[in-house]
Design an enzyme around this catalytic site. Structure first.
Site, PDB file in Angstrom:
ATOM      1  N   TYR A 147      10.365 -16.984   4.411  1.00 44.04           N
ATOM      2  CA  TYR A 147       9.215 -16.069   4.489  1.00 44.04           C
ATOM      3  C   TYR A 147       9.530 -14.761   3.761  1.00 44.04           C
ATOM      4  CZ  TYR A 147       5.449 -13.348   6.735  1.00 44.04           C
ATOM      5  OH  TYR A 147       4.350 -12.558   6.996  1.00 44.04           O
ATOM      6  N   GLU A 149      11.982 -13.813   1.653  1.00 44.09           N
ATOM      7  CA  GLU A 149      12.253 -13.928   0.213  1.00 44.09           C
ATOM      8  C   GLU A 149      11.054 -14.527  -0.521  1.00 44.09           C
ATOM      9  OE1 GLU A 149      14.481 -12.427  -1.274  1.00 44.09           O
ATOM     10  OE2 GLU A 149      16.307 -12.360  -0.094  1.00 44.09           O
ATOM     11  N   GLY A 150      10.318 -15.406   0.168  1.00 40.98           N
ATOM     12  CA  GLY A 150       9.099 -15.946  -0.449  1.00 40.98           C
ATOM     13  C   GLY A 150       8.114 -14.829  -0.758  1.00 40.98           C
ATOM     14  N   VAL A 190       3.344  -9.673  21.017  1.00 41.27           N
ATOM     15  CA  VAL A 190       2.187  -9.197  21.791  1.00 41.27           C
ATOM     16  C   VAL A 190       1.472 -10.375  22.452  1.00 41.27           C
ATOM     17  CG1 VAL A 190      -0.111  -8.161  21.615  1.00 41.27           C
ATOM     18  CG2 VAL A 190       1.834  -7.059  20.501  1.00 41.27           C
TER      19      VAL A 190
HETATM   20  N1  LIG Z   1      -0.401 -10.656  11.358  1.00 41.08           N
HETATM   21  C1  LIG Z   1       0.650  -9.926  11.046  1.00 41.08           C
HETATM   22  O1  LIG Z   1       1.245  -9.255  11.905  1.00 41.08           O
HETATM   23  C2  LIG Z   1       1.143  -9.888   9.629  1.00 41.08           C
HETATM   24  C3  LIG Z   1       2.195  -9.024   9.308  1.00 41.08           C
HETATM   25  C4  LIG Z   1       2.682  -9.014   8.002  1.00 41.08           C
HETATM   26  C5  LIG Z   1       2.087  -9.819   7.043  1.00 41.08           C
HETATM   27  N2  LIG Z   1       1.058 -10.633   7.379  1.00 41.08           N
HETATM   28  C6  LIG Z   1       0.498 -11.494   6.334  1.00 41.08           C
HETATM   29  O2  LIG Z   1      -0.912 -11.537   6.448  1.00 41.08           O
HETATM   30  C7  LIG Z   1      -1.390 -12.849   6.172  1.00 41.08           C
HETATM   31  C8  LIG Z   1      -2.280 -13.325   7.315  1.00 41.08           C
HETATM   32  O3  LIG Z   1      -1.546 -13.317   8.532  1.00 41.08           O
HETATM   33  P1  LIG Z   1      -2.177 -13.897   9.878  1.00 41.08           P
HETATM   34  O4  LIG Z   1      -1.561 -13.167  11.011  1.00 41.08           O
HETATM   35  O5  LIG Z   1      -3.656 -13.957   9.760  1.00 41.08           O
HETATM   36  O6  LIG Z   1      -1.558 -15.349   9.860  1.00 41.08           O
HETATM   37  P2  LIG Z   1      -2.232 -16.740  10.260  1.00 41.08           P
HETATM   38  O7  LIG Z   1      -1.123 -17.728  10.369  1.00 41.08           O
HETATM   39  O8  LIG Z   1      -3.133 -16.560  11.447  1.00 41.08           O
HETATM   40  O9  LIG Z   1      -3.154 -17.040   9.006  1.00 41.08           O
HETATM   41  C9  LIG Z   1      -2.667 -17.598   7.821  1.00 41.08           C
HETATM   42  C10 LIG Z   1      -3.736 -18.505   7.269  1.00 41.08           C
HETATM   43  O10 LIG Z   1      -3.236 -19.101   6.049  1.00 41.08           O
HETATM   44  C11 LIG Z   1      -3.517 -20.490   6.095  1.00 41.08           C
HETATM   45  N3  LIG Z   1      -2.534 -21.167   5.233  1.00 41.08           N
HETATM   46  C12 LIG Z   1      -1.202 -21.297   5.437  1.00 41.08           C
HETATM   47  N4  LIG Z   1      -0.640 -21.986   4.432  1.00 41.08           N
HETATM   48  C13 LIG Z   1      -1.637 -22.283   3.556  1.00 41.08           C
HETATM   49  C14 LIG Z   1      -1.698 -22.987   2.330  1.00 41.08           C
HETATM   50  N5  LIG Z   1      -0.607 -23.522   1.774  1.00 41.08           N
HETATM   51  N6  LIG Z   1      -2.905 -23.121   1.717  1.00 41.08           N
HETATM   52  C15 LIG Z   1      -4.021 -22.584   2.273  1.00 41.08           C
HETATM   53  N7  LIG Z   1      -4.027 -21.918   3.440  1.00 41.08           N
HETATM   54  C16 LIG Z   1      -2.849 -21.763   4.066  1.00 41.08           C
HETATM   55  C17 LIG Z   1      -3.393 -20.863   7.560  1.00 41.08           C
HETATM   56  O11 LIG Z   1      -4.012 -22.094   7.889  1.00 41.08           O
HETATM   57  C18 LIG Z   1      -4.069 -19.671   8.210  1.00 41.08           C
HETATM   58  O12 LIG Z   1      -5.469 -19.840   8.289  1.00 41.08           O
HETATM   59  C19 LIG Z   1      -0.165 -13.727   5.929  1.00 41.08           C
HETATM   60  O13 LIG Z   1       0.025 -13.873   4.546  1.00 41.08           O
HETATM   61  C20 LIG Z   1       0.959 -12.927   6.524  1.00 41.08           C
HETATM   62  O14 LIG Z   1       2.167 -13.177   5.860  1.00 41.08           O
HETATM   63  C21 LIG Z   1       0.578 -10.686   8.653  1.00 41.08           C
END
Ligand SMILES: NC(=O)c1ccc[n+]([C@@H]2O[C@H](COP(=O)([O-])OP(=O)(O)OC[C@H]3O[C@@H](n4cnc5c(N)ncnc54)[C@H](O)[C@@H]3O)[C@@H](O)[C@H]2O)c1
Length: 318
Positions: A147, A149-150, A190
């Site tokens: 995650y 590094e990605g 949370v």
């Molecule tokens: N929520 C947080 O606290 C937080 C913090 C830092 C970064 N982020 C970033 O924000 C973004 C959204 O986070 P979130 O909390 O809504 O996560 P989440 O897991 O609820 O949502 C991610 C969405 O991406 C979809 N997805 C995953 N792999 C996929 C793929 N290969 N092709 C198409 N869809 C795909 C999932 O089905 C999901 O609907 C993410 O990129 C996450 O890295 C979130």
């Protein structure tokens, strides 16, 4: 950018942040296409919204695609360690190949792209609070690297597309976001505490609980993403989007106990590998250039989150 009638692709739009963001874009008159493979997201997130201005396409962003658009917002990637570590190869492919596919699509259509990156690019930080200029302290071999590094590699690819190909790329480093609509089994602190307290179970604390996090209410995160997407002259720039109200995990546990009225115990588990000790954003850049700052106090945000979880658990959600 005024979002009215803009063709906006939201990758990962069926997830937690995506559900809130898509609602806001539709309220502002945008035409939204959600791309999602429903890995951690669900169609139920967007229930009642599909219609003339919203379409939902089942697509894995690791595969190339083409779709006329004015703006791409890339949220596609599982965000909870439990979920992103379950299939690390797919997490890495999603972050790197998925982001590359989306920025190349944006380039073909002359569209802008906003990338949801993460505070995890700072790893276990040696500098506190973390400003965008900090390079981070990240393990490239540990279980979180798929995650962390990605996401770092995705930033590199997108910023090279800005420098080499002039694509309008903007990067939001999101810090921990919470709020109504998080999956019951999300697995982050949370939601874990709220679900455990409402079920009358002991709260699981990893490590000694003195590690800190900074929690941003989801509507504040969405405001930050929209300000970044709409602003002029922000191409090639990176912004921390988070709430600098830093709290220890033990403080969060105590607050959840108070606000749920649940006198449950705390149960200690060993700390997760490579778990960051401290996490707090420096948001000076976002304040100055986006005119953005979070508005929701932790206590208020937790009350709204607890009310939502209480309702869903009572309705039998698992
Ligand atoms: N929520 C947080 O606290 C937080 C913090 C830092 C970064 N982020 C970033 O924000 C973004 C959204 O986070 P979130 O909390 O809504 O996560 P989440 O897991 O609820 O949502 C991610 C969405 O991406 C979809 N997805 C995953 N792999 C996929 C793929 N290969 N092709 C198409 N869809 C795909 C999932 O089905 C999901 O609907 C993410 O990129 C996450 O890295 C979130």
């Amino acid at each position: 950018m005024n979002f009215e009638n803009q063709r906006i692709v939201v990758a990962g739009g069926a997830g937690f942040v995506g559900g809130h963001l898509v609602r806001r874009l539709l309220e502002q008159g945008a035409r939204v296409t959600v791309l999602d493979n429903f890995h951690t997201g669900s169609r139920a997130t967007l229930a009642g919204l599909e219609g003339d201005r919203l379409s939902v396409v089942d697509h894995d962003v690791c595969a190339p695609l083409d779709m006329a658009c004015d703006l791409v917002i890339n949220l596609a990637c599982p965000a909870s360690p439990e979920h992103y570590q379950a299939d690390p190869l797919q997490t890495w492919r999603t972050s790197v190949f998925g982001s590359a596919n989306l920025v190349e699509m944006a380039q073909r259509h002359g569209a802008r792209i906003v990338q949801a990156s993460t505070s995890e690019v700072y790893g276990d930080p040696e500098l506190h609070p973390q400003a965008e200029t900090y390079w981070g302290n990240v393990s490239c071999t540990g279980p979180r690297a798929c995650y962390d590094e990605g996401k770092r590699a995705a930033e590199t690819y997108l910023l090279d597309m800005f420098r080499e190909k002039n694509v309008d790329v903007r990067i939001a480093r999101l810090f921990n976001t919470y709020g109504p609509g998080m999956a019951i089994n999300d697995g982050r602190v949370v939601s874990n505490f709220v679900v455990q307290a409402l079920r009358g179970e002991a709260l699981t604390v990893f490590g000694d609980g003195t590690q800190t996090r900074s929690f941003c209410y989801v509507s504040d995160t969405v405001n930050g993403l929209l300000a970044l997407a709409a602003g002029r002259g922000l191409q090639g720039q990176v912004f921390n989007i988070g709430n600098p109200d830093e709290r220890s995990v033990l403080e969060i546990a105590e607050l959840v106990r108070t606000l749920t009225g649940s006198a449950v115990a705390m149960r200690r588990e060993p700390a997760a590998i490579d778990d960051p000790r401290r996490r707090c954003p420096d948001i000076s850049r976002a304040r100055q250039r986006l005119g953005w700052a979070p508005e929701t106090a932790l206590r208020d945000g937790l009350e709204m989150t607890i009310a939502d979880f209480r309702g869903r658990l009572a309705a039998g959600a698992t």
